[in-house]
Design a protein around this motif. Sequence first.
Motif, PDB file in Angstrom:
ATOM      1  N   ASN A  76       0.938  -1.279   0.047  1.00 11.77           N
ATOM      2  CA  ASN A  76       0.093   0.048   0.149  1.00 11.77           C
ATOM      3  C   ASN A  76       1.009   1.175  -0.031  1.00 11.77           C
ATOM      4  O   ASN A  76       1.806   1.442   0.678  1.00 11.77           O
ATOM      5  CB  ASN A  76      -0.775  -0.123   1.385  1.00 11.77           C
ATOM      6  N   PRO A  77       0.703   2.118  -0.947  1.00 11.76           N
ATOM      7  CA  PRO A  77       1.654   3.399  -0.979  1.00 11.76           C
ATOM      8  C   PRO A  77       1.210   4.158   0.086  1.00 11.76           C
ATOM      9  O   PRO A  77       2.025   5.486  -0.023  1.00 11.76           O
ATOM     10  CB  PRO A  77       1.394   4.002  -2.502  1.00 11.76           C
ATOM     11  N   THR A  78       0.384   3.989   0.660  1.00 10.31           N
ATOM     12  CA  THR A  78      -0.121   5.025   1.794  1.00 10.31           C
ATOM     13  C   THR A  78       0.498   4.738   3.238  1.00 10.31           C
ATOM     14  O   THR A  78       0.315   5.373   4.311  1.00 10.31           O
ATOM     15  CB  THR A  78      -1.562   5.365   2.021  1.00 10.31           C
ATOM     16  N   PHE A  79       1.190   3.588   3.225  1.00  9.14           N
ATOM     17  CA  PHE A  79       1.814   2.918   4.489  1.00  9.14           C
ATOM     18  C   PHE A  79       2.771   4.036   5.143  1.00  9.14           C
ATOM     19  O   PHE A  79       3.355   4.682   4.383  1.00  9.14           O
ATOM     20  CB  PHE A  79       2.587   1.844   4.028  1.00  9.14           C
ATOM     21  N   THR A  80       2.818   3.761   6.368  1.00 11.14           N
ATOM     22  CA  THR A  80       3.584   4.832   7.240  1.00 11.14           C
ATOM     23  C   THR A  80       5.031   3.723   7.294  1.00 11.14           C
ATOM     24  O   THR A  80       5.048   2.682   6.995  1.00 11.14           O
ATOM     25  CB  THR A  80       3.104   4.826   8.422  1.00 11.14           C
ATOM     26  N   PRO A  81       6.062   4.509   7.787  1.00  6.23           N
ATOM     27  CA  PRO A  81       7.201   3.674   7.875  1.00  6.23           C
ATOM     28  C   PRO A  81       7.260   2.268   8.914  1.00  6.23           C
ATOM     29  O   PRO A  81       7.714   1.296   8.355  1.00  6.23           O
ATOM     30  CB  PRO A  81       8.184   4.624   8.793  1.00  6.23           C
ATOM     31  N   GLY A  82       6.380   2.522   9.863  1.00 13.74           N
ATOM     32  CA  GLY A  82       6.148   1.173  10.521  1.00 13.74           C
ATOM     33  C   GLY A  82       5.515  -0.003   9.842  1.00 13.74           C
ATOM     34  O   GLY A  82       5.910  -0.907  10.032  1.00 13.74           O
ATOM     35  N   GLU A  83       4.515   0.519   9.036  1.00 13.37           N
ATOM     36  CA  GLU A  83       3.834  -0.416   8.475  1.00 13.37           C
ATOM     37  C   GLU A  83       4.810  -1.097   7.061  1.00 13.37           C
ATOM     38  O   GLU A  83       4.596  -2.254   6.930  1.00 13.37           O
ATOM     39  CB  GLU A  83       2.297   0.296   7.777  1.00 13.37           C
ATOM     40  N   VAL A  84       5.622  -0.056   6.554  1.00  9.82           N
ATOM     41  CA  VAL A  84       6.482  -0.500   5.665  1.00  9.82           C
ATOM     42  C   VAL A  84       7.541  -1.800   6.188  1.00  9.82           C
ATOM     43  O   VAL A  84       7.681  -2.846   5.974  1.00  9.82           O
ATOM     44  CB  VAL A  84       7.254   0.435   5.099  1.00  9.82           C
ATOM     45  N   SER A  85       7.793  -1.453   7.462  1.00  7.31           N
ATOM     46  CA  SER A  85       8.632  -2.368   8.144  1.00  7.31           C
ATOM     47  C   SER A  85       8.208  -3.672   8.358  1.00  7.31           C
ATOM     48  O   SER A  85       8.866  -4.896   8.287  1.00  7.31           O
ATOM     49  CB  SER A  85       9.059  -1.647   9.497  1.00  7.31           C
ATOM     50  N   LEU A 109     -17.517   9.409   5.490  1.00  7.47           N
ATOM     51  CA  LEU A 109     -17.277   8.011   6.061  1.00  7.47           C
ATOM     52  C   LEU A 109     -16.033   7.481   5.879  1.00  7.47           C
ATOM     53  O   LEU A 109     -15.238   7.665   4.758  1.00  7.47           O
ATOM     54  CB  LEU A 109     -18.403   6.925   5.287  1.00  7.47           C
ATOM     55  N   PRO A 110     -15.392   6.821   6.921  1.00  4.80           N
ATOM     56  CA  PRO A 110     -14.250   6.100   6.819  1.00  4.80           C
ATOM     57  C   PRO A 110     -14.396   5.074   5.833  1.00  4.80           C
ATOM     58  O   PRO A 110     -15.161   3.987   6.078  1.00  4.80           O
ATOM     59  CB  PRO A 110     -14.050   5.901   8.216  1.00  4.80           C
ATOM     60  N   LYS A 111     -13.367   4.899   4.902  1.00  2.88           N
ATOM     61  CA  LYS A 111     -13.266   3.745   4.052  1.00  2.88           C
ATOM     62  C   LYS A 111     -11.927   3.321   3.831  1.00  2.88           C
ATOM     63  O   LYS A 111     -10.919   4.068   4.054  1.00  2.88           O
ATOM     64  CB  LYS A 111     -14.128   4.129   2.847  1.00  2.88           C
ATOM     65  N   ASN A 112     -11.788   1.973   3.368  1.00  2.84           N
ATOM     66  CA  ASN A 112     -10.375   1.485   3.014  1.00  2.84           C
ATOM     67  C   ASN A 112     -10.221   2.039   1.334  1.00  2.84           C
ATOM     68  O   ASN A 112     -11.109   2.361   0.803  1.00  2.84           O
ATOM     69  CB  ASN A 112     -10.315  -0.124   3.200  1.00  2.84           C
ATOM     70  N   VAL A 113      -9.166   1.591   0.854  1.00  2.00           N
ATOM     71  CA  VAL A 113      -8.720   1.912  -0.282  1.00  2.00           C
ATOM     72  C   VAL A 113      -9.761   1.365  -1.371  1.00  2.00           C
ATOM     73  O   VAL A 113      -9.712   1.957  -2.683  1.00  2.00           O
ATOM     74  CB  VAL A 113      -7.335   1.632  -0.674  1.00  2.00           C
ATOM     75  N   THR A 114     -10.331   0.156  -0.961  1.00  2.00           N
ATOM     76  CA  THR A 114     -11.246  -0.351  -2.000  1.00  2.00           C
ATOM     77  C   THR A 114     -12.693  -0.042  -1.918  1.00  2.00           C
ATOM     78  O   THR A 114     -13.687  -0.290  -2.780  1.00  2.00           O
ATOM     79  CB  THR A 114     -11.106  -1.858  -2.089  1.00  2.00           C
TER      80      THR A 114
END
Length: 569
Positions: free
Chosen positions: A135-144, A548-553
């Motif tokens: 996911n290109p919106t990841f934070t550094p922690g999620e990338v790790s 509304l909160p949604k995920n990328v899909t």
Amino acid sequence: MFRSSLHIWRRRLPCWLATGRLTPGTTKAAHTLRREGDDLLSEWETPTPVQHNLGPLVLQSASRWSHHTALECGVTGEKVTYASLQDSALRWGGALQRAGVGRGQVVALMMLNSPNFAIAFLGSKLSGAIVSPMNPTFTPGEVSRQISDSGAKVLVVDSILESVAAAGIADLQTPPQLYVVGNSKDARPDFLQIIRDTNTPFADVTHAEEEEGTSVLMYSSGTSGPPKGAPISSTALRANLPAVFHPEVFPYAPTTAETQETVMGLMPFFHAYGVYVVLCMSMMVGAKVVTLPQFLPDVFIATITKHKIGVLHLVPPLLQFLVGHPLVTPAHLASVRLAMCTSAPCSPHTAHALKEKAPNPVFFQEAYGMTETMPTHYTPLDQEKIGSCGTLLAGVKARVMDPTSGLPLPSDQPGELWIKSSGIITGYHNNLEATQETITQDGWLKTGDVAKYDDEGFFYIVDRIKELIKVKGHQVSPAELEDELLQHQGVAEAGVVGVSDTRAGEVPRAYVVKKDPNLTEEDLVTFLAGRLAPHKHLAGGVHFIDQLPKNVTGKILRRELKNLAAVSD
């Protein structure tokens, strides 16, 4: 090495790509549901798996349709022909092989939708490597976390994401080699320079052809917990492809020397639907994919018109946008022949509104699948049944199970959907506990979705099991209430969750985005009171919010609405 493997991809296309297809809307005899004991079966016989793997199959198409445009960026106008795609991908695959990366090793891609994503994905597959989109919106922690869990040896990132990616891998014991698409701030290798360098040798694609283990390591969206690695094997892909390309479900117009299908490439390529159905399957048949890196209303509308998009891949929020936004006129939809909606149950009311708005006939096709199963249901092209996610694809078995008794249910009774096919994962990556919770010992995958089916074999997704609202013993589907609310002309979007109630246990509460600024809670309570049974009324109230909160899909993140409810209460 390259010349010795030409025979792999210069053969004619497999018969399941060359067969004629039904025209959407073609009338045919009624569909029938086959059974085998408790198992529900597809009406079509299990197809023979294809002989070739993902990379070589795309290469076959690229060789045949070399003069056609494979990809075009809807923002920059950058075009890549199939000949150029073939050349660039083979060079990227060759560069990986020279760097010692190949069969069984993981290449991670953290990129926005673009022609370069397709080149990086295909080239990595041609090297024999496993690809793990991120996911290109990841934070550094999620990338790790994903890099660490996947064990990626290489990470390819867009230049605007370089700093995030670099921070994410900085503390890893064995960080991957970082390649940057474009100019690097820290002089890291340039992906573009590599694929444009005519001295870069082509990949030996025999490695890709002989691949037998994991082909793509996807990560679930995390809507029901932390993302989990779902290893999709080459065997699973070879089994699923002929089912999805079946002439009675696959909707693209055949490619000819003069014409090709044009599809919208907005669905995120790091998601299974985006990379498999929208990107890879389009490339396998010589279609043109117009990529968009993000949703921008003006650009999205202009892209449909400029490129005369014929097949429009949608998720429910995009469908709602096309129907309800004043910028979208019937003229913008003139080229659309087929709209495919997936990822979450869509509103039948909204689907019919799209068909009415478009100036020409539009076949509305729905589909179902998961990262863990790949596509399992499609609307057949001879019978549009809006509200249903379609019938079982060839080679897929299903059961609808009573969550309480654990017994199979008859038609028209909602229960948990179980899937069994050669296309499902055999287990989660590095996660035995999740595997045991999801996949039975005899190979059935529990989807966690509540579904029902009719006597013709059409399936209907009701909701997620964990999101059903239990009102005085009654089960209430949030999706049903959301669909009803969307039929009020003052509602732009709606999300429904259960909130605690001392007498009923739980009651429904709606979170609504207004279309009409004068809309009130009383308007909606009154509107639903005349349309639904009392236990489905909005006893938890109506709260108006900006979005509304949604995920990328496009799935509504109801757990975030639940958190919002907990804070406000």
